[in-house]
Design a protein around this motif. Structure first.
Motif, PDB file in Angstrom:
ATOM      1  N   ALA A  67       0.830  -1.205   0.000  1.00  0.00           N
ATOM      2  CA  ALA A  67       0.000   0.000   0.000  1.00  0.00           C
ATOM      3  C   ALA A  67       0.863   1.253   0.000  1.00  0.00           C
ATOM      4  CB  ALA A  67      -0.928  -0.007   1.215  1.00  0.00           C
ATOM      5  N   ARG A  68       1.928   1.237   0.774  1.00  0.00           N
ATOM      6  CA  ARG A  68       2.820   2.409   0.828  1.00  0.00           C
ATOM      7  C   ARG A  68       3.544   2.611  -0.493  1.00  0.00           C
ATOM      8  NH1 ARG A  68       8.021   2.344   1.612  1.00  0.00           N
ATOM      9  NH2 ARG A  68       8.074   0.329   2.712  1.00  0.00           N
ATOM     10  N   GLU A  69       4.052   1.523  -1.066  1.00  0.00           N
ATOM     11  CA  GLU A  69       4.813   1.650  -2.306  1.00  0.00           C
ATOM     12  C   GLU A  69       3.922   2.020  -3.486  1.00  0.00           C
ATOM     13  OE1 GLU A  69       6.990  -2.000  -2.673  1.00  0.00           O
ATOM     14  OE2 GLU A  69       8.573  -1.304  -1.300  1.00  0.00           O
ATOM     15  N   CYS A  70       2.637   1.691  -3.401  1.00  0.00           N
ATOM     16  CA  CYS A  70       1.696   2.137  -4.451  1.00  0.00           C
ATOM     17  C   CYS A  70       1.578   3.654  -4.467  1.00  0.00           C
ATOM     18  CB  CYS A  70       0.319   1.511  -4.219  1.00  0.00           C
ATOM     19  SG  CYS A  70       0.177  -0.196  -4.784  1.00  0.00           S
ATOM     20  N   CYS A  71       1.906   4.284  -3.339  1.00  0.00           N
ATOM     21  CA  CYS A  71       1.851   5.739  -3.221  1.00  0.00           C
ATOM     22  C   CYS A  71       3.208   6.383  -3.486  1.00  0.00           C
ATOM     23  CB  CYS A  71       1.361   6.143  -1.835  1.00  0.00           C
ATOM     24  SG  CYS A  71      -0.252   5.507  -1.395  1.00  0.00           S
ATOM     25  N   GLN A  72       4.202   5.577  -3.872  1.00  0.00           N
ATOM     26  CA  GLN A  72       5.550   6.101  -4.130  1.00  0.00           C
ATOM     27  C   GLN A  72       6.142   6.770  -2.890  1.00  0.00           C
ATOM     28  OE1 GLN A  72       6.945   5.809  -7.707  1.00  0.00           O
ATOM     29  NE2 GLN A  72       5.418   4.242  -7.247  1.00  0.00           N
ATOM     30  N   MET A  73       5.824   6.232  -1.700  1.00  0.00           N
ATOM     31  CA  MET A  73       6.317   6.798  -0.442  1.00  0.00           C
ATOM     32  C   MET A  73       7.404   5.911   0.152  1.00  0.00           C
ATOM     33  SD  MET A  73       2.839   7.882   1.592  1.00  0.00           S
ATOM     34  CE  MET A  73       1.528   8.841   0.837  1.00  0.00           C
ATOM     35  N   ASP A  74       8.418   6.545   0.757  1.00  0.00           N
ATOM     36  CA  ASP A  74       9.324   5.788   1.603  1.00  0.00           C
ATOM     37  C   ASP A  74       8.750   5.798   3.022  1.00  0.00           C
ATOM     38  OD1 ASP A  74       9.911   8.310   2.705  1.00  0.00           O
ATOM     39  OD2 ASP A  74      11.798   8.507   1.598  1.00  0.00           O
ATOM     40  N   THR A  75       9.377   5.080   3.941  1.00  0.00           N
ATOM     41  CA  THR A  75       8.803   4.974   5.288  1.00  0.00           C
ATOM     42  C   THR A  75       8.827   6.304   6.032  1.00  0.00           C
ATOM     43  OG1 THR A  75      10.959   4.173   6.086  1.00  0.00           O
ATOM     44  CG2 THR A  75       9.290   2.509   5.561  1.00  0.00           C
ATOM     45  N   THR A  76       9.815   7.135   5.756  1.00  0.00           N
ATOM     46  CA  THR A  76       9.890   8.435   6.422  1.00  0.00           C
ATOM     47  C   THR A  76       8.718   9.324   6.025  1.00  0.00           C
ATOM     48  OG1 THR A  76      12.311   8.311   6.503  1.00  0.00           O
ATOM     49  CG2 THR A  76      11.305  10.490   6.790  1.00  0.00           C
ATOM     50  N   TYR A  77       8.477   9.410   4.725  1.00  0.00           N
ATOM     51  CA  TYR A  77       7.359  10.221   4.224  1.00  0.00           C
ATOM     52  C   TYR A  77       6.033   9.672   4.744  1.00  0.00           C
ATOM     53  CZ  TYR A  77       4.619  12.934   0.843  1.00  0.00           C
ATOM     54  OH  TYR A  77       3.742  13.819   0.255  1.00  0.00           O
ATOM     55  N   ALA A  78       5.871   8.342   4.676  1.00  0.00           N
ATOM     56  CA  ALA A  78       4.610   7.727   5.093  1.00  0.00           C
ATOM     57  C   ALA A  78       4.356   7.935   6.584  1.00  0.00           C
ATOM     58  CB  ALA A  78       4.631   6.237   4.773  1.00  0.00           C
ATOM     59  N   ALA A  79       5.391   7.779   7.401  1.00  0.00           N
ATOM     60  CA  ALA A  79       5.228   7.958   8.846  1.00  0.00           C
ATOM     61  C   ALA A  79       4.810   9.385   9.168  1.00  0.00           C
ATOM     62  CB  ALA A  79       6.522   7.598   9.568  1.00  0.00           C
ATOM     63  N   LEU A  80       5.399  10.346   8.455  1.00  0.00           N
ATOM     64  CA  LEU A  80       5.040  11.740   8.668  1.00  0.00           C
ATOM     65  C   LEU A  80       3.574  11.966   8.286  1.00  0.00           C
ATOM     66  CD1 LEU A  80       6.003  14.606   9.384  1.00  0.00           C
ATOM     67  CD2 LEU A  80       6.614  14.915   6.981  1.00  0.00           C
ATOM     68  N   LEU A 118      -4.686   4.325   8.122  1.00  0.00           N
ATOM     69  CA  LEU A 118      -3.637   4.092   7.122  1.00  0.00           C
ATOM     70  C   LEU A 118      -4.259   3.981   5.726  1.00  0.00           C
ATOM     71  CD1 LEU A 118      -0.570   1.806   7.380  1.00  0.00           C
ATOM     72  CD2 LEU A 118      -2.183   1.412   5.512  1.00  0.00           C
ATOM     73  N   ALA A 119      -5.361   3.250   5.619  1.00  0.00           N
ATOM     74  CA  ALA A 119      -6.035   3.104   4.324  1.00  0.00           C
ATOM     75  C   ALA A 119      -6.498   4.457   3.804  1.00  0.00           C
ATOM     76  CB  ALA A 119      -7.213   2.142   4.459  1.00  0.00           C
ATOM     77  N   LYS A 120      -6.994   5.295   4.707  1.00  0.00           N
ATOM     78  CA  LYS A 120      -7.458   6.633   4.321  1.00  0.00           C
ATOM     79  C   LYS A 120      -6.291   7.490   3.833  1.00  0.00           C
ATOM     80  CE  LYS A 120     -10.075  10.609   6.057  1.00  0.00           C
ATOM     81  NZ  LYS A 120     -10.779  11.188   7.231  1.00  0.00           N
ATOM     82  N   PRO A 141      -0.260  -9.437  -1.525  1.00  0.00           N
ATOM     83  CA  PRO A 141      -0.409  -8.144  -2.200  1.00  0.00           C
ATOM     84  C   PRO A 141      -0.502  -8.279  -3.715  1.00  0.00           C
ATOM     85  CG  PRO A 141       1.853  -8.452  -1.450  1.00  0.00           C
ATOM     86  CD  PRO A 141       1.054  -9.585  -0.876  1.00  0.00           C
ATOM     87  N   PRO A 142      -1.354  -7.451  -4.356  1.00  0.00           N
ATOM     88  CA  PRO A 142      -1.399  -7.415  -5.835  1.00  0.00           C
ATOM     89  C   PRO A 142      -0.122  -6.763  -6.367  1.00  0.00           C
ATOM     90  CG  PRO A 142      -3.349  -6.415  -4.808  1.00  0.00           C
ATOM     91  CD  PRO A 142      -2.315  -6.559  -3.744  1.00  0.00           C
ATOM     92  N   SER A 143      -0.105  -6.555  -7.663  1.00  0.00           N
ATOM     93  CA  SER A 143       1.048  -5.863  -8.258  1.00  0.00           C
ATOM     94  C   SER A 143       1.110  -4.430  -7.743  1.00  0.00           C
ATOM     95  CB  SER A 143       0.929  -5.855  -9.787  1.00  0.00           C
ATOM     96  OG  SER A 143       0.908  -7.173 -10.293  1.00  0.00           O
ATOM     97  N   THR A 144       2.305  -3.939  -7.515  1.00  0.00           N
ATOM     98  CA  THR A 144       2.486  -2.569  -7.030  1.00  0.00           C
ATOM     99  C   THR A 144       2.224  -1.580  -8.159  1.00  0.00           C
ATOM    100  OG1 THR A 144       4.141  -3.293  -5.429  1.00  0.00           O
ATOM    101  CG2 THR A 144       4.101  -0.941  -5.965  1.00  0.00           C
TER     102      THR A 144
END
Length: 391
Positions: free
Chosen positions: A17-30, A57-59, A73-76
């Motif tokens: 889910a995070r990688e589908c948004c092109q986010m790294d963990t730092t960006y996602a956590a923020l 998280l889903a939101k 997981p499906p394809s990213t």
């Protein structure tokens, strides 16, 4: 006090889910308002989020909550566009997370539209308009105007930039393009993008932009589709780009400029005769711009292209126009956009009409329609009333 209910899910779904948004963990956590370490423990399965945390998280990722309970997981999601905003310091291939989310949601809307048409027994026609970089921008522009049915007589009836934008938008949508307005991405990050498909190509413009600027973006991105090119654009030429990319953007700008303001018509205006290069005033430019439904900047740029003003004069006035637009936006009240108005503004008449056609034909349920439109069913009556109104 009872313990919160933990979500028993495959932690790989959180990474997906995070990688589908092109986010790294730092960006996602923020974005999630949490520590990076905690997010990483969720993703490696060391800890599990609660149901409420998983909903949040889903939101944040704009992912369907139910998808996080899949066994694997499906394809990213990989953004199928090229980033042409290199002069902003963007890295080729690295799409901003908010744009990636925007793009994924709008590509999903395209899939919904195609599925609804299929369920209704309708066959979406292929997008036939095309051109090449070797073609004359004047000829391509005339092809576009003819195909869309936008003559100068039609343009002169627009009179307002809002009407001009909506008219061009509907004409492009009627040619077989899914035209959507983005309302979530910052204007500094994105003005428009397009994704080519043989059937129902996608064209997106930023609703935060001025109407006249959106109109130019519409036609610029349409030219990308004629070229069978997909890209994230800012519409400014940049000598730092590779030669092919520079040529591509210059060509799209040239065609858009010709389509909106044909040279032959502009140069026939008696008002532009005898004006010295740095004597162009708003009193001269504004009425001409209004006739074409474009901004003063577009007209002044055309005059620059014909050697009728200087580059310094054009750049000074472009800065002034930009500042005026910023000040105008600041004076406007942001306010609340009613859902019935918002859904038509963002998703467009063609898409919304298709959803209601499917609903009225019992192809989908009320709940499906609400999901596809992103509004509650209580707004349906008002939306359908708005659909019946003219631009």
């Amino acid at each position: 006090m009872s313990s919160p209910i933990r979500a028993h899910i495959n932690p790989k779904l959180l990474v997906w889910a995070r990688e589908c948004c092109q986010m790294d963990t730092t960006y996602a956590a923020l974005k999630l308002g949490m520590d990076v370490e905690k997010l990483e423990k969720w993703e490696n399965g060391e800890h599990s989020p609660t149901i409420r945390q998983l909903r949040n998280l889903a939101k944040a990722y704009r992912i369907n909550f139910g998808a996080l309970f899949l066994p694997e997981p499906p394809s990213t999601f990989k953004p199928p566009v090229k980033d042409y905003r290199l002069h902003h310091g963007a890295v080729a291939g690295a799409i901003d997370p908010e744009i990636a989310i925007d793009l994924r949601l709008h590509l999903n809307a395209r899939e919904v539209a195609l599925e609804l048409e299929s369920d209704l027994g309708e066959e979406h026609p292929s997008f036939e308009l095309s051109c090449s970089l070797d073609d004359s921008p004047v000829e391509v522009a005339e092809k576009i105007r003819t195909a869309l049915g936008v003559s100068f007589q039609v343009q002169k009836r627009f009179r307002e930039s809002r009407v001009a934008f909506n008219s061009w938008r509907d004409a492009i949508a009627n040619s077989g393009v899914l035209v959507i307005q983005s309302s979530k991405v910052a204007l500094n990050d994105m003005r428009g993008y397009s994704v080519f498909f043989e059937k129902l190509p996608l064209l997106v413009v930023n609703r935060k932009d001025a109407y006249s600027a959106r109109t130019f973006t519409l036609v610029h991105e349409l030219v990308h589709l004629l070229l069978r090119s997909s890209g994230l654009c800012d519409l400014n030429s940049d000598p730092g780009r590779p030669p092919h990319e520079q040529k591509l953007e210059v060509f799209c700008n040239a065609v858009a400029s010709q389509a909106l303001v044909p040279d032959a018509i502009l140069l026939s205006y008696p008002e532009i005769r005898g004006v010295t290069p740095e004597a162009w005033t708003d009193e001269i430019l504004a009425p001409i711009a209004r006739d074409f439904g474009v901004s003063r900047e577009v007209v002044l740029r055309k005059l620059l292209d014909h050697g009728l003003t200087t580059r310094a004069f054009y750049l000074d006035n472009r800065e002034r126009y930009t500042q005026e637009a910023i000040e105008y936006k600041q004076r406007q009240k942001s306010g609340f956009v009613p859902p019935a108005v918002d859904v038509l503004s963002t998703k467009g008449r063609q898409y919304v009409s298709l959803v209601f056609e499917a609903l009225n034909s019992s192809v989908i349920t009320v709940g499906d329609a609400a999901d596809f439109l992103g509004v509650k069913a209580k707004h349906f009556s008002t939306i359908q009333t708005n659909l019946r109104r003219s631009v």
